[in-house]
Design a protein around this motif. Structure first.
Motif, PDB file in Angstrom:
ATOM      1  N   GLU A 151       0.913  -1.221   0.091  1.00  9.64           N
ATOM      2  CA  GLU A 151       0.042   0.164   0.009  1.00  9.64           C
ATOM      3  C   GLU A 151       0.909   1.332   0.062  1.00  9.64           C
ATOM      4  O   GLU A 151       0.329   2.399  -0.520  1.00  9.64           O
ATOM      5  N   ASN A 152       1.940   1.245   0.328  1.00 15.53           N
ATOM      6  CA  ASN A 152       2.917   2.405   0.442  1.00 15.53           C
ATOM      7  C   ASN A 152       3.649   2.466  -0.903  1.00 15.53           C
ATOM      8  O   ASN A 152       4.632   3.355  -0.584  1.00 15.53           O
ATOM      9  N   ASP A 153       3.660   1.876  -1.917  1.00 17.45           N
ATOM     10  CA  ASP A 153       4.426   2.137  -2.912  1.00 17.45           C
ATOM     11  C   ASP A 153       4.523   3.486  -3.442  1.00 17.45           C
ATOM     12  O   ASP A 153       3.272   3.929  -3.440  1.00 17.45           O
ATOM     13  N   VAL A 193      16.952   5.931  -5.962  1.00 14.34           N
ATOM     14  CA  VAL A 193      17.306   4.854  -5.286  1.00 14.34           C
ATOM     15  C   VAL A 193      18.725   4.908  -4.983  1.00 14.34           C
ATOM     16  O   VAL A 193      19.069   4.557  -3.929  1.00 14.34           O
ATOM     17  N   GLY A 194      19.616   5.309  -5.965  1.00 19.02           N
ATOM     18  CA  GLY A 194      20.846   5.360  -5.804  1.00 19.02           C
ATOM     19  C   GLY A 194      21.208   6.223  -4.623  1.00 19.02           C
ATOM     20  O   GLY A 194      21.939   5.914  -3.818  1.00 19.02           O
ATOM     21  N   GLY A 195      20.557   7.289  -4.521  1.00 19.10           N
ATOM     22  CA  GLY A 195      20.907   8.546  -3.340  1.00 19.10           C
ATOM     23  C   GLY A 195      20.534   7.805  -1.909  1.00 19.10           C
ATOM     24  O   GLY A 195      20.989   8.269  -1.183  1.00 19.10           O
ATOM     25  N   MET A 196      19.360   6.996  -1.900  1.00 21.52           N
ATOM     26  CA  MET A 196      19.013   6.350  -0.879  1.00 21.52           C
ATOM     27  C   MET A 196      20.014   5.373  -0.180  1.00 21.52           C
ATOM     28  O   MET A 196      20.206   5.240   0.748  1.00 21.52           O
ATOM     29  N   SER A 205      14.588   2.042   8.282  1.00 20.65           N
ATOM     30  CA  SER A 205      15.003   3.546   8.035  1.00 20.65           C
ATOM     31  C   SER A 205      14.117   4.074   6.974  1.00 20.65           C
ATOM     32  O   SER A 205      13.561   3.317   5.938  1.00 20.65           O
ATOM     33  N   PRO A 206      14.072   5.188   6.827  1.00 20.01           N
ATOM     34  CA  PRO A 206      13.381   5.974   5.782  1.00 20.01           C
ATOM     35  C   PRO A 206      13.877   5.682   4.408  1.00 20.01           C
ATOM     36  O   PRO A 206      13.268   5.601   3.517  1.00 20.01           O
ATOM     37  N   ALA A 207      15.388   5.716   4.246  1.00 23.07           N
ATOM     38  CA  ALA A 207      15.986   5.882   3.235  1.00 23.07           C
ATOM     39  C   ALA A 207      15.742   4.450   2.693  1.00 23.07           C
ATOM     40  O   ALA A 207      15.493   4.062   1.403  1.00 23.07           O
ATOM     41  N   PHE A 208      15.805   3.264   3.378  1.00 21.11           N
ATOM     42  CA  PHE A 208      15.713   1.679   2.842  1.00 21.11           C
ATOM     43  C   PHE A 208      14.296   1.578   2.565  1.00 21.11           C
ATOM     44  O   PHE A 208      14.084   1.263   1.394  1.00 21.11           O
ATOM     45  N   ARG A 209      13.299   2.073   3.398  1.00 13.68           N
ATOM     46  CA  ARG A 209      11.867   1.919   2.998  1.00 13.68           C
ATOM     47  C   ARG A 209      11.655   2.706   1.600  1.00 13.68           C
ATOM     48  O   ARG A 209      10.800   2.087   1.015  1.00 13.68           O
ATOM     49  N   ARG A 210      12.006   3.762   1.209  1.00 13.19           N
ATOM     50  CA  ARG A 210      11.838   4.624   0.092  1.00 13.19           C
ATOM     51  C   ARG A 210      12.406   3.826  -0.936  1.00 13.19           C
ATOM     52  O   ARG A 210      11.825   3.750  -2.150  1.00 13.19           O
ATOM     53  N   ALA A 211      13.778   3.449  -0.951  1.00 15.29           N
ATOM     54  CA  ALA A 211      14.413   2.690  -2.060  1.00 15.29           C
ATOM     55  C   ALA A 211      13.558   1.450  -2.311  1.00 15.29           C
ATOM     56  O   ALA A 211      13.314   1.120  -3.474  1.00 15.29           O
ATOM     57  N   ALA A 212      13.124   0.890  -1.234  1.00 14.27           N
ATOM     58  CA  ALA A 212      12.111  -0.422  -1.553  1.00 14.27           C
ATOM     59  C   ALA A 212      11.037  -0.186  -2.208  1.00 14.27           C
ATOM     60  O   ALA A 212      10.868  -1.023  -2.957  1.00 14.27           O
TER      61      ALA A 212
END
Length: 380
Positions: free
Chosen positions: A219-221, A254-257, A272-279
């Motif tokens: 749901e958070n994609d 994604v690279g920035g995260m 972490s926010p960075a991991f979750r956003r990249a995923a």
């Protein structure tokens, strides 16, 4: 990146040459470095020949990132010092200018409507350049104005995703390479800017476009939009389209995260926010590619922007950063080596192998990026 930089099928366009060099370096590093030692004169000649075409601040990000990568592989090249010099020059040009556009103009009341909503980001161009990159003799991007040029001015002097993403990547990688505090400060500032835009609660103006994937747990994609949406006044940024998402931006962010998780190891964890956003971005790209394009990656993941000569690069950009995520963060392989991504990569490899060799720098680079990712990531 903007319209008006076509010519010579890409072989004289400064930023496209930097983008292509980055992918060629992946080939040398991950597949076959036997011819790498002979390549520096080709790359350096291309850099010098095309430098006069540089115009927008993201241009320097492409070459800076590629040159840094080359400088970090002395085993491939007899002398990496020219690449280190290119990286330093590109960083200085980008860093000394792109973060300061608002500061340089906020004293002019004509530009007051353009005050940024979030502090700390970078712009793709100045607002008063005399060389045609930003000067329209009137303040560009005023609401309803767009600088009086519907084709070009809506890309002039705005905080677009590609420029901010490249700045984050280059600052982060320079910090990783040198440990110098100034690079860390720049990376932290840029990450804070993107983080604030990612967290905007309004789904119409957040930099992250919700996907609404009808799969439990998805749901958070999200995908990353092409530019920020509004100024501090609440007026829309000229040229903003809420449905427009470029494939290249997905890869760069994604690279920035991934780089953020290297710069700050405290962020290198699945919650972490960075991991979750990249995923979430990786999953969304795979989902929309499968649903809308039969598994063949397209330059625009959602929407349809203009200037295919420039934005067709999105396929190669995404594939290069997909490989980067896979190689630099073992935990991210839950996503990059999933069955769904294996099918996506296989489909794109087959589309390249079964097609005639393309003509032009952009399609050649796209094909190489796909094949390198396939060679590395389809291994057992």
């Amino acid at each position: 990146m903007v319209a008006g930089r076509q010519g010579g099928k890409g072989f004289s366009i400064y930023w496209q040459l930097g983008h292509s060099f980055d992918t060629i370096l992946d080939y040398f590093v991950h597949v076959d470095g036997s011819q790498a030692a002979a390549f520096p004169p080709i790359a350096l000649e291309a850099y010098k020949r095309s430098l006069g075409n540089a115009c927008w601040y993201d241009d320097y990000g492409w070459w800076g990132i590629a040159a840094l990568k080359a400088a970090q592989h002395p085993g491939l090249f007899p002398d990496v010092s020219p690449f280190k010099a290119i990286c330093d020059t590109c960083w200085a040009t980008m860093h000394d200018n792109a973060p300061n556009v608002w500061a340089n103009n906020k004293g002019d009341p004509a530009f007051a409507p353009l005050q940024p909503r979030v502090e700390g980001g970078v712009w793709n161009c100045d607002w008063s350049r005399p060389d045609g990159c930003g000067n329209r003799n009137t303040p560009p991007n005023l609401p309803g104005h767009c600088g009086g040029n519907a084709q070009g001015a809506n890309l002039t002097g705005i905080q677009n995703t590609v420029t901010n993403g490249l700045y984050l990547v280059l600052a982060s990688r320079l910090y990783e390479a040198t440990g110098e505090a100034d690079y860390r400060t720049a990376a932290d500032r840029e990450y804070g800017f993107l983080d604030a835009w990612f967290d905007v609660p309004d789904p119409e103006t957040s930099l992250l476009r919700p996907m609404g994937v009808p799969i439990p747990g998805r749901e958070n994609d999200v995908l990353v939009r092409e530019r920020v949406a509004t100024y501090r006044s609440g007026d829309w940024v000229c040229g903003y389209h809420p449905d427009l998402c470029w494939s290249g931006d997905q890869g760069i962010v994604v690279g920035g995260m991934i780089d953020r998780m290297i710069v700050d190891p405290g962020d290198n964890k699945p919650d972490s926010p960075a991991f979750r956003r990249a995923a979430a971005i990786l999953q969304s790209v795979q989902y929309v590619t499968d649903q809308n394009a039969g598994g063949i990656l397209q330059p625009w993941t959602t929407g349809q922007g203009g200037d295919p000569a420039d934005y067709s690069t999105g396929v190669g950009v995404f594939m290069r950063y997909l490989l980067y995520a896979d190689q630099r963060n073992a935990q991210m392989r839950t996503y990059t080596r999933s069955t769904a991504y294996r099918k996506l990569i296989e489909a794109n490899v087959k589309s390249v192998v079964n097609a005639p060799i393309p003509d032009g720098l952009v399609p050649l680079t796209n094909s190489l990026a796909i094949l390198v990712a396939g060679i590395v990531m389809l291994k057992a």
